[in-house]
Structure formats: C-alpha cells, structure tokens
Design a protein around this motif. Sequence first.
Motif, PDB file in Angstrom:
ATOM      1  N   UNK A  41      29.998  13.830  44.633  1.00  0.00           N
ATOM      2  CA  UNK A  41      30.532  12.539  44.219  1.00  0.00           C
ATOM      3  C   UNK A  41      29.545  11.918  43.245  1.00  0.00           C
ATOM      4  N   UNK A  42      30.057  11.406  42.138  1.00  0.00           N
ATOM      5  CA  UNK A  42      29.237  10.687  41.166  1.00  0.00           C
ATOM      6  C   UNK A  42      29.610   9.219  41.208  1.00  0.00           C
ATOM      7  N   UNK A  43      28.606   8.387  41.416  1.00  0.00           N
ATOM      8  CA  UNK A  43      28.798   6.934  41.460  1.00  0.00           C
ATOM      9  C   UNK A  43      27.957   6.290  40.364  1.00  0.00           C
ATOM     10  N   UNK A  44      28.569   5.445  39.571  1.00  0.00           N
ATOM     11  CA  UNK A  44      27.800   4.580  38.684  1.00  0.00           C
ATOM     12  C   UNK A  44      27.909   3.194  39.289  1.00  0.00           C
ATOM     13  N   UNK A  45      26.804   2.697  39.785  1.00  0.00           N
ATOM     14  CA  UNK A  45      26.777   1.378  40.415  1.00  0.00           C
ATOM     15  C   UNK A  45      26.024   0.437  39.486  1.00  0.00           C
ATOM     16  N   UNK A  46      26.695  -0.639  39.111  1.00  0.00           N
ATOM     17  CA  UNK A  46      26.083  -1.635  38.227  1.00  0.00           C
ATOM     18  C   UNK A  46      25.838  -2.921  39.007  1.00  0.00           C
ATOM     19  N   UNK A  47      24.638  -3.431  38.919  1.00  0.00           N
ATOM     20  CA  UNK A  47      24.274  -4.694  39.568  1.00  0.00           C
ATOM     21  C   UNK A  47      24.489  -5.833  38.589  1.00  0.00           C
ATOM     22  N   UNK A  77      25.573  11.617  43.845  1.00  0.00           N
ATOM     23  CA  UNK A  77      24.712  11.383  42.688  1.00  0.00           C
ATOM     24  C   UNK A  77      24.964   9.942  42.226  1.00  0.00           C
ATOM     25  N   UNK A  78      23.909   9.142  42.244  1.00  0.00           N
ATOM     26  CA  UNK A  78      24.030   7.724  41.901  1.00  0.00           C
ATOM     27  C   UNK A  78      23.325   7.448  40.583  1.00  0.00           C
ATOM     28  N   UNK A  79      24.030   6.784  39.704  1.00  0.00           N
ATOM     29  CA  UNK A  79      23.451   6.251  38.468  1.00  0.00           C
ATOM     30  C   UNK A  79      23.508   4.737  38.637  1.00  0.00           C
ATOM     31  N   UNK A  80      22.353   4.107  38.810  1.00  0.00           N
ATOM     32  CA  UNK A  80      22.269   2.671  39.058  1.00  0.00           C
ATOM     33  C   UNK A  80      21.828   1.958  37.782  1.00  0.00           C
ATOM     34  N   UNK A  81      22.603   0.956  37.371  1.00  0.00           N
ATOM     35  CA  UNK A  81      22.351   0.204  36.142  1.00  0.00           C
ATOM     36  C   UNK A  81      22.195  -1.267  36.509  1.00  0.00           C
ATOM     37  N   UNK A  82      21.188  -1.918  35.962  1.00  0.00           N
ATOM     38  CA  UNK A  82      21.021  -3.353  36.199  1.00  0.00           C
ATOM     39  C   UNK A  82      21.556  -4.129  35.002  1.00  0.00           C
ATOM     40  N   UNK A  83      22.746  -4.719  35.177  1.00  0.00           N
ATOM     41  CA  UNK A  83      23.351  -5.567  34.154  1.00  0.00           C
ATOM     42  C   UNK A  83      23.049  -7.046  34.387  1.00  0.00           C
ATOM     43  N   UNK A  84      22.258  -7.354  35.412  1.00  0.00           N
ATOM     44  CA  UNK A  84      21.955  -8.741  35.749  1.00  0.00           C
ATOM     45  C   UNK A  84      20.736  -9.267  35.015  1.00  0.00           C
ATOM     46  N   UNK A 121      16.220  -5.770  34.329  1.00  0.00           N
ATOM     47  CA  UNK A 121      17.452  -5.968  33.555  1.00  0.00           C
ATOM     48  C   UNK A 121      17.522  -5.035  32.344  1.00  0.00           C
ATOM     49  N   UNK A 122      18.691  -4.426  32.171  1.00  0.00           N
ATOM     50  CA  UNK A 122      18.900  -3.515  31.055  1.00  0.00           C
ATOM     51  C   UNK A 122      18.412  -2.095  31.309  1.00  0.00           C
ATOM     52  N   UNK A 123      17.839  -1.852  32.485  1.00  0.00           N
ATOM     53  CA  UNK A 123      17.317  -0.525  32.817  1.00  0.00           C
ATOM     54  C   UNK A 123      18.201   0.152  33.856  1.00  0.00           C
ATOM     55  N   UNK A 124      17.901   1.423  34.101  1.00  0.00           N
ATOM     56  CA  UNK A 124      18.684   2.175  35.084  1.00  0.00           C
ATOM     57  C   UNK A 124      17.797   3.196  35.787  1.00  0.00           C
TER      58      UNK A 124
END
Length: 176
Positions: A41-47, A77-84, A121-124
Amino acid sequence: MRFKTIFLSAIVLSSIALTGCGTTEAVSPSWFSVNNATQTVNLTIAAGTDSTNGYANFNGYANGQMTVDIPVGYTVQVHFVNDGGIPFDIGVYNSVDKLAFPGAGASVSSMVNNAGAGVFPGSSKNFQFVASQVGNYRMEDLLLRIDDQSRPENFGMWDWFDVTNGGTPQVVVSNS
C-alpha cells in the motif's frame, strides 16, 4: 391542535436533517494506492492541507475522522509531506504511544529534547513498515504534545490505522 402539528413537524424535520450525521463511507482518494499482487500500500499523507482543525490535519481529516484499513502482512510505504506552517510529524502508534511497528514513523524518543524534530514546512520524508499485527492503532502527530505528556490528545491531529485479519485495503471517512 395547531401546536401539536407544529411540534410533530419540527420532530420530522429534525430527523431528516440528522439523517446524514455520523455516517461513514469508503473512499478512493488519489493519495492511496494498492498493489494486491505484492501486498503493498502506498500512502501520501499531507499535514496541514487545509484549514480543517486549524490546519492540524492529515489530508484534511482530524480527530479520528479517517480510518486506513490494511490487511495484516501488507507493506505500507508512506510519503509524508508537510503543507502546513509549522513542523509536523507522523507515526503509527499503539495505545501507549510506542511505534506500533518497526519503522512506522517518528518514535517519541527521537522527538524528545530535539529542536530539529519533525518535518519542516515544505519538506517531506518517506518510511516503510510491515503491518504485522492485527489491531487498532492511531496515525498521529505526537510532536504537538511532546513537551507535555500529560495532554491526552495532540490537538486532534490523529486518525485511525487499523490492521485487519484479511479484507481489502481501504480508506473510510466519517462526516461526524
């Protein structure tokens, strides 16, 4: 008699208005993909994607409104992105705030007394783990409460991560 008619009409209208409250539904978001052949499973989780819960959310969900269901044995597999606008982090934790699985995100010990903890912020960041134990876990940002472990919640920045005994990987959301 007129009062009784108005009263009953109000009850009927209230029932109709409340019909949609508390419902859940499986969704097919673009940030969730499954390969059943490889059990991945691929997850892109954005904060902080939108103003939900004061920007303290994952993909626009907070306070347990989203549940990610994964069958036991699948690799996640998690791709975590900080949009905050502030540092956020993520992990999958058991009931005592320990990582539920090896590699399932940021451990509490990695955050304590660490001024550089979290994803800025802006990183992953990326991480991967195997959902090896059936159970109900929380996907959350413990960074928001690491300074005071007495806070029972992390300002609502959490959702459910359930490992099931079989079934199909899915995302379920609640409107309540």
